[in-house]
Write a protein that holds these residues in place. Structure first.
Motif, short mmCIF file in Angstrom:
data_model
loop_
_atom_site.label_atom_id
_atom_site.label_comp_id
_atom_site.label_asym_id
_atom_site.label_seq_id
_atom_site.Cartn_x
_atom_site.Cartn_y
_atom_site.Cartn_z
N GLU A 65 0.83 -1.20 0.00
CA GLU A 65 0.00 0.00 0.00
C GLU A 65 0.87 1.26 0.00
N ALA A 66 1.97 1.22 0.74
CA ALA A 66 2.87 2.38 0.75
C ALA A 66 3.52 2.58 -0.61
N ARG A 67 3.92 1.50 -1.25
CA ARG A 67 4.53 1.62 -2.58
C ARG A 67 3.53 2.16 -3.59
N LEU A 68 2.30 1.67 -3.53
CA LEU A 68 1.28 2.17 -4.45
C LEU A 68 0.99 3.65 -4.20
N THR A 69 0.93 4.04 -2.93
CA THR A 69 0.66 5.45 -2.61
C THR A 69 1.79 6.34 -3.10
N LEU B 65 -6.47 11.47 -1.10
CA LEU B 65 -5.84 12.37 -0.15
C LEU B 65 -4.42 11.95 0.20
N ALA B 66 -4.19 10.65 0.38
CA ALA B 66 -2.84 10.19 0.75
C ALA B 66 -1.81 10.55 -0.32
N PRO B 67 -2.05 10.28 -1.61
CA PRO B 67 -1.08 10.73 -2.62
C PRO B 67 -0.90 12.24 -2.66
N LEU B 68 -1.97 12.99 -2.44
CA LEU B 68 -1.86 14.45 -2.44
C LEU B 68 -0.93 14.93 -1.33
N LEU B 69 -1.01 14.30 -0.17
CA LEU B 69 -0.13 14.68 0.94
C LEU B 69 1.27 14.11 0.78
N THR B 70 1.38 13.01 0.05
CA THR B 70 2.69 12.38 -0.15
C THR B 70 3.52 13.11 -1.19
N ALA B 71 2.87 13.69 -2.19
CA ALA B 71 3.60 14.33 -3.30
C ALA B 71 4.62 15.37 -2.83
N GLY C 123 12.98 10.56 0.71
CA GLY C 123 13.77 9.34 0.71
C GLY C 123 13.37 8.46 -0.44
N HIS C 124 14.04 7.31 -0.55
CA HIS C 124 13.77 6.40 -1.64
C HIS C 124 12.66 5.43 -1.26
N GLY C 125 12.21 4.67 -2.24
CA GLY C 125 11.19 3.66 -1.97
C GLY C 125 9.89 4.27 -1.50
N ALA C 126 9.31 3.64 -0.49
CA ALA C 126 8.00 4.06 0.01
C ALA C 126 8.10 5.00 1.20
N ALA C 127 9.27 5.53 1.49
CA ALA C 127 9.46 6.39 2.66
C ALA C 127 8.49 7.57 2.70
N PRO C 128 8.22 8.26 1.58
CA PRO C 128 7.29 9.40 1.67
C PRO C 128 5.90 9.01 2.16
N ALA C 129 5.37 7.89 1.66
CA ALA C 129 4.04 7.47 2.09
C ALA C 129 4.02 7.06 3.55
N THR C 130 5.07 6.37 3.99
CA THR C 130 5.11 5.97 5.40
C THR C 130 5.30 7.17 6.31
N ALA C 131 5.98 8.21 5.81
CA ALA C 131 6.12 9.43 6.60
C ALA C 131 4.76 10.10 6.81
N VAL C 132 3.93 10.09 5.77
CA VAL C 132 2.59 10.69 5.90
C VAL C 132 1.75 9.93 6.91
N TYR D 295 1.41 -0.35 11.63
CA TYR D 295 0.56 -0.10 10.47
C TYR D 295 0.94 1.23 9.80
N ALA D 296 1.28 2.22 10.61
CA ALA D 296 1.68 3.51 10.04
C ALA D 296 2.97 3.37 9.24
N ARG D 297 3.93 2.61 9.78
CA ARG D 297 5.20 2.41 9.05
C ARG D 297 5.00 1.61 7.78
N LEU D 298 3.94 0.82 7.72
CA LEU D 298 3.62 0.09 6.50
C LEU D 298 2.94 0.98 5.47
N GLY D 299 2.54 2.18 5.88
CA GLY D 299 1.97 3.14 4.94
C GLY D 299 0.51 2.96 4.63
N TYR D 300 -0.26 2.44 5.57
CA TYR D 300 -1.69 2.22 5.33
C TYR D 300 -2.43 3.56 5.28
N PRO D 301 -3.14 3.87 4.19
CA PRO D 301 -3.92 5.12 4.15
C PRO D 301 -5.00 5.18 5.21
#
Length: 559
Positions: free
Chosen positions: A101-105, A150-156, A162-171, A208-214
């Protein structure tokens, strides 16, 4: 501060408040050592911070049992919250690789930033051997983004983080921290340790947050909505607070689909409470204003996608409801997954879930004075009967249970309007009538028979520990042609689909055929490593029309 307030703050705290503080403090020990162990090997500075947090936990444990005033204990609760936030950030610093989910976001955010379409676009390169896939009954995988935007909008804006899914997990991690602080601040002081414990303790929601769940973002936005929600619009006015809460509700629905299931219960409960106070028409107008604000915020967040890719956007946000994902979870589906050899009526699990949701909503409306405090728990009960009944659907929303338990007690619903139901016997009959359809549908699903009878007749190995071919004889015992999709699984959960190397794509009714199956395609693994010699495995066959599951236990011969 008045003299009365000064005296109250200097009084000894209640013993149950001390107990909650101690429990919140203890909850910070859970999973902390595992994070420290990783940090000590390659991020020594982070390990040092965690060691300081250990000292804080120990000191807080002593102080929680010895401070003499309420004010001191409340300040100690704040220190425990800050310690929990620090530990959450330390864990994210080390473990921000995320999930599928984090990678997709993150990929959706990249496409959005580049001006490309977000919905309906498969991104197979995101899913290597370490990333989980969501198989569907059609023999394919869900490789597209299937959540509100909303999650991609905040992740952009964080793509450079960082690399990989770090932006989504940060959100999602940031959202969890904000939600925890909000819940802590909005609860009465003696209950605040429970907010720390439920949101950041035990390591459950931070994981769950570190996994990037919206859904974590949706949870954070629901916190200010749910705290004292029966008081929204009291006196017939929304006010600034009510408008802000309505906006948060709309934003939560634009973050993930789980809040959608909560909305009907909150709106129905709020209408009942306000109708009991104001009457039918003022209550309806108030509810209309609140719904209008929420819908406006939701639409504003979605506007770009509604205009630029309307059909793909609509299909995307509805994807979790329509994708036809295979069975998974800890609910009733385990009967067909693990206790029997499958079912030819898998569709009825979905029907049962929808019927249970409708039945629980009907009960909520009919008995709102009794069920009002459970408004934040009832919506998730329906997932127990769903084809995807993962415990995350319950766990990720548990802070809302706490918020409702503390700030929406039964007394808030004592004057709520509810239909007149007559005698006690009539009420029991209505309750049974509301739940019976779901019970019947669940029974149909769980008692179905597997339509395919399978027998493994041979195993070919490319190496002693790797399977290259699997020979299977399959008999279709049903009255309709079936298109099977095979996978070999060990333990719980699903695996990748095996390729049909030889054998009919569709097996006609009441016929048998021999299949030769190859391991998953190279992009999804390319080979199947046998867990151990002579291991018991399950060969599963899914079909889409109708949705069925057939399973056979397999003992692979030793090398």
């Amino acid at each position: 501060m008045s003299a009365a307030q000064e005296q109250a703050s200097s009084e000894a705290p209640a013993q149950w408040h001390r107990v909650l503080t101690v429990l919140a403090d203890i909850s910070l020990f859970v999973n902390t050592r595992a994070v420290w162990t990783q940090a000590a090997s390659h991020r020594v500075a982070v390990a040092a911070v965690i060691s300081v947090c250990y000292a804080s936990i120990l000191a807080c444990g002593v102080l929680a049992l010895t401070v003499r005033s309420r004010r001191s204990l409340v300040r100690l609760d704040l220190l425990i919250l800050l310690t929990a936030v620090t530990l959450t950030l330390c864990a994210w610093t080390l473990l921000h690789q995320g999930s599928d989910e984090a990678r997709l976001t993150t990929q959706a955010a990249k496409e959005l930033a580049a001006g490309h379409p977000v919905y309906g676009r498969p991104w197979p390169w995101l899913f290597d051997r370490t990333v989980a896939l969501t198989p569907t009954v059609t023999g394919t995988y869900d490789l597209t983004y299937g959540y509100p935007p909303l999650a991609p909008l905040l992740t952009a804006p964080l793509l450079g983080l960082g690399h990989g899914a770090a932006p989504a997990t940060a959100v999602s991690t940031g959202a969890l921290i904000v939600g925890a602080v909000l819940l802590w601040r909005m609860l009465p002081p003696p209950w605040r340790p429970a907010a720390t414990m439920v949101c950041l303790g035990f390591g459950i929601l931070p994981q769950y947050a570190r996994l990037g769940y919206p859904a974590i973002l949706g949870l954070a936005l629901l916190v200010p909505v749910v705290v004292a929600w029966p008081r929204i619009g009291r006196g017939g006015r929304l006010g600034v607070s009510g408008v802000a809460r309505a906006g948060c509700l709309g934003a939560a629905c634009a973050a993930q689909q789980l809040p959608w299931f909560l909305v009907p219960f909150l709106l129905a409960g709020l209408y009942a409470v306000r109708r009991g106070e104001l009457g039918a028409r003022p209550a309806a107008l108030l509810l209309l204003r609140l719904t209008g604000v929420a819908a406006t915020v939701w639409l504003l967040i979605n506007t770009y996608f509604v205009v630029s890719e309307p059909r793909a956007w609509l299909d995307g946000i509805a994807l979790p409801l329509t994708q036809g994902a295979v069975l998974h979870g800890q609910g009733l589906v385990d009967v067909s997954l693990y206790l029997t050899n499958g079912s030819d009526r898998l569709d009825w699990y979905s029907h049962a879930s929808l019927l249970l949701a409708a039945g629980l909503f009907a009960l909520f409306v009919l008995f709102v004075r009794r069920l009002g405090p459970a408004a934040t728990v009832l919506p998730w009960c329906a997932f127990f009967l769903a084809t995807r009944s993962q415990d995350g659907y319950y766990l990720m929303m548990t802070p809302l249970w706490l918020a409702s338990a503390v700030t929406a007690p039964a007394a808030e619903f004592a004057g709520a309007w509810q239909p007149r139901l007559g005698t006690h016997r009539t009420r029991i009959a209505l309750a049974a009538l509301a739940l019976t359809p779901a019970l019947l549908a669940a029974t149909l699903a769980a008692t179905g028979e597997p339509p395919l009878r399978m027998a493994v007749t041979g195993l070919h190995r490319s190496r002693p520990v790797a399977a290259s071919r699997l020979a299977v004889t399959v008999t279709n015992t049903s009255g309709t042609g079936l298109t099977p999709h095979f996978m070999l699984t060990a333990g719980q959960g699903m695996s990748r689909y095996w390729r049909i190397v030889r054998g009919p794509k569709t097996l006609p009714a009441h016929t048998s055929a021999s299949y030769e199956l190859g391991p998953p395609a190279e992009s999804y693994g390319g080979r199947y490593v046998i867990p151990r010699g002579g291991a018991h495995l399950r060969l599963r066959a899914f079909t889409a029309e109708p949705q069925t599951l057939s399973t056979v236990y397999v003992r692979l011969p030793s090398a």
